[in-house]
Design a protein around this motif. Structure first.
Motif, PDB file in Angstrom:
ATOM      1  N   ARG A  93      -4.118   0.635   5.412  1.00 55.82           N
ATOM      2  CA  ARG A  93      -2.706   0.570   5.801  1.00 55.82           C
ATOM      3  C   ARG A  93      -2.528   0.825   7.292  1.00 55.82           C
ATOM      4  N   ARG A  94      -3.230   1.814   7.822  1.00 51.99           N
ATOM      5  CA  ARG A  94      -3.092   2.114   9.245  1.00 51.99           C
ATOM      6  C   ARG A  94      -3.663   1.002  10.112  1.00 51.99           C
ATOM      7  N   GLY A  95      -4.688   0.329   9.597  1.00 47.14           N
ATOM      8  CA  GLY A  95      -5.199  -0.832  10.313  1.00 47.14           C
ATOM      9  C   GLY A  95      -4.162  -1.941  10.381  1.00 47.14           C
ATOM     10  N   GLY A 134       3.160   9.349   6.437  1.00 45.62           N
ATOM     11  CA  GLY A 134       3.645   8.244   5.609  1.00 45.62           C
ATOM     12  C   GLY A 134       3.647   6.897   6.307  1.00 45.62           C
ATOM     13  N   ALA A 135       3.804   5.859   5.517  1.00 48.15           N
ATOM     14  CA  ALA A 135       3.813   4.485   6.021  1.00 48.15           C
ATOM     15  C   ALA A 135       5.078   4.212   6.831  1.00 48.15           C
ATOM     16  N   ILE A 166       0.840  -1.210   0.000  1.00 48.97           N
ATOM     17  CA  ILE A 166       0.000   0.000   0.000  1.00 48.97           C
ATOM     18  C   ILE A 166       0.872   1.255   0.000  1.00 48.97           C
ATOM     19  N   GLY A 167       1.956   1.214   0.767  1.00 49.65           N
ATOM     20  CA  GLY A 167       2.896   2.331   0.794  1.00 49.65           C
ATOM     21  C   GLY A 167       2.255   3.634   1.236  1.00 49.65           C
ATOM     22  N   ASP A 168       2.601   4.702   0.541  1.00 47.14           N
ATOM     23  CA  ASP A 168       2.122   6.033   0.911  1.00 47.14           C
ATOM     24  C   ASP A 168       0.932   6.495   0.086  1.00 47.14           C
ATOM     25  N   VAL A 189      -2.592   7.763  -0.723  1.00 48.35           N
ATOM     26  CA  VAL A 189      -3.361   8.658   0.140  1.00 48.35           C
ATOM     27  C   VAL A 189      -4.872   8.550  -0.047  1.00 48.35           C
ATOM     28  N   GLU A 190      -5.332   7.651  -0.920  1.00 46.88           N
ATOM     29  CA  GLU A 190      -6.776   7.470  -1.029  1.00 46.88           C
ATOM     30  C   GLU A 190      -7.318   7.036   0.336  1.00 46.88           C
ATOM     31  N   ALA A 191      -8.511   7.516   0.663  1.00 46.55           N
ATOM     32  CA  ALA A 191      -9.071   7.274   1.996  1.00 46.55           C
ATOM     33  C   ALA A 191      -9.083   5.789   2.353  1.00 46.55           C
ATOM     34  N   GLY A 192      -9.535   4.949   1.421  1.00 46.98           N
ATOM     35  CA  GLY A 192      -9.601   3.519   1.696  1.00 46.98           C
ATOM     36  C   GLY A 192      -8.235   2.911   1.928  1.00 46.98           C
ATOM     37  N   SER A 193      -7.271   3.275   1.087  1.00 47.43           N
ATOM     38  CA  SER A 193      -5.908   2.748   1.219  1.00 47.43           C
ATOM     39  C   SER A 193      -5.276   3.200   2.531  1.00 47.43           C
ATOM     40  N   LEU A 194      -5.494   4.467   2.877  1.00 50.07           N
ATOM     41  CA  LEU A 194      -4.920   5.022   4.096  1.00 50.07           C
ATOM     42  C   LEU A 194      -5.460   4.318   5.329  1.00 50.07           C
TER      43      LEU A 194
END
Length: 271
Positions: free
Chosen positions: A139-141, A185-186, A127-129, A131-136
């Motif tokens: 990734r944080r999950g 960032g990730a 997923i990396g950095d 910034v789409e809401a779903g990806s963000l």
């Protein structure tokens, strides 16, 4: 014998009082950490219960628990105030993380835990950095799940403290992002997991130190790039109001503005 928890039961049983309280605590906690409840804002018990669809008794018990954690404060005649955001708070979180996170170097992980951590690190890297809401959110999950695995390998008291510090860090990040900061960032999850796989405690500590420094740089940049108008407090003169001292007022319900160079407050910046 009738088992109300059986998966074959037609209708699930109603939540017990303890479960309702736990649900209310979790819901309000998430609302605080994700800034649904604006730092420094106030609300009554009734307003919170209605807004989040919670029972009055469960809300009252949850608020008492969150108050013990320092996330909510009772304000006479106003209700409850959400822990405000301040430069001092951010500094305390960073300092505490620097002191406590080296304990992660002593974590002992099973092969199963290492495998799970490796899989999560792989997903985080993919997923990396973005910034789409779903990806963000995804990734944080994954990042939270990875850090929970690491916490399982350290002293339970340290684990609880670190979990609280990371929760506060997430809250700070979310608050600054809502104020216009670029998405955080990730984490370098692969390097962290590889350090555990190699049994290198120093490398683990180095990876976490880099993460703390990245967090501090993010906070500093977010504050320096903020364009909010600066004001002064604590009896100092405000622009456009010569010879008048600023009066203390009740906690505001307005969102806190992020300003560079001092303590954050719902009135701007305090020197």
């Amino acid at each position: 014998m009738y088992d109300r928890n059986s998966p074959f039961t037609a209708k699930p049983s109603a939540l017990e009082p303890r479960q309702k309280t736990e649900f209310a605590e979790d819901r309000l906690m998430q609302a605080i950490l994700w800034c649904e409840l604006t730092p420094g804002s106030t609300a009554t018990e009734v307003e919170l219960a209605e807004r989040f669809g919670l029972g009055r008794a469960a809300t009252r018990a949850a608020l008492a628990k969150l108050s013990a954690f320092g996330l909510m404060h009772p304000i006479p005649r106003l209700g409850w105030r959400v822990l405000p955001m301040s430069g001092a708070l951010i500094g305390q979180v960073i300092s505490a993380r620097r002191l406590v996170e080296p304990a992660l170097g002593e974590a002992v992980l099973s092969q199963e835990a290492l495998s799970a951590a490796s899989s999560l690190a792989h997903m985080i890297t993919i997923i990396g950095d973005r910034v789409e809401a779903g990806s963000l959110l995804t990734r944080r999950g994954y990042e939270r799940d990875l850090m929970e695995i690491l916490l399982a390998g350290v002293n339970p008291i340290i684990s609880s403290f670190l979990s609280s510090l990371w929760a506060q860090s997430d809250r700070i990040i979310r608050f600054l992002e809502l104020g216009g900061a670029a998405p955080y960032g990730a984490m370098d999850a692969d390097a962290l997991v590889e350090a555990y796989r190699a049994g290198d405690a120093d490398a683990v500590c180095a990876a976490r130190t880099r993460e703390i420094e990245k967090f501090q740089s993010f906070v500093s940049l977010a504050l320096l790039n903020d364009s909010s108008e600066l004001t002064m407090d604590r009896g100092e003169l405000k622009p456009g109001a010569p010879n008048q001292k600023q009066k203390q007022s009740a906690p505001s319900k307005e969102p806190i503005r992020v300003s560079s160079g001092g303590r954050l407050s719902n009135k701007g910046i305090e020197s």
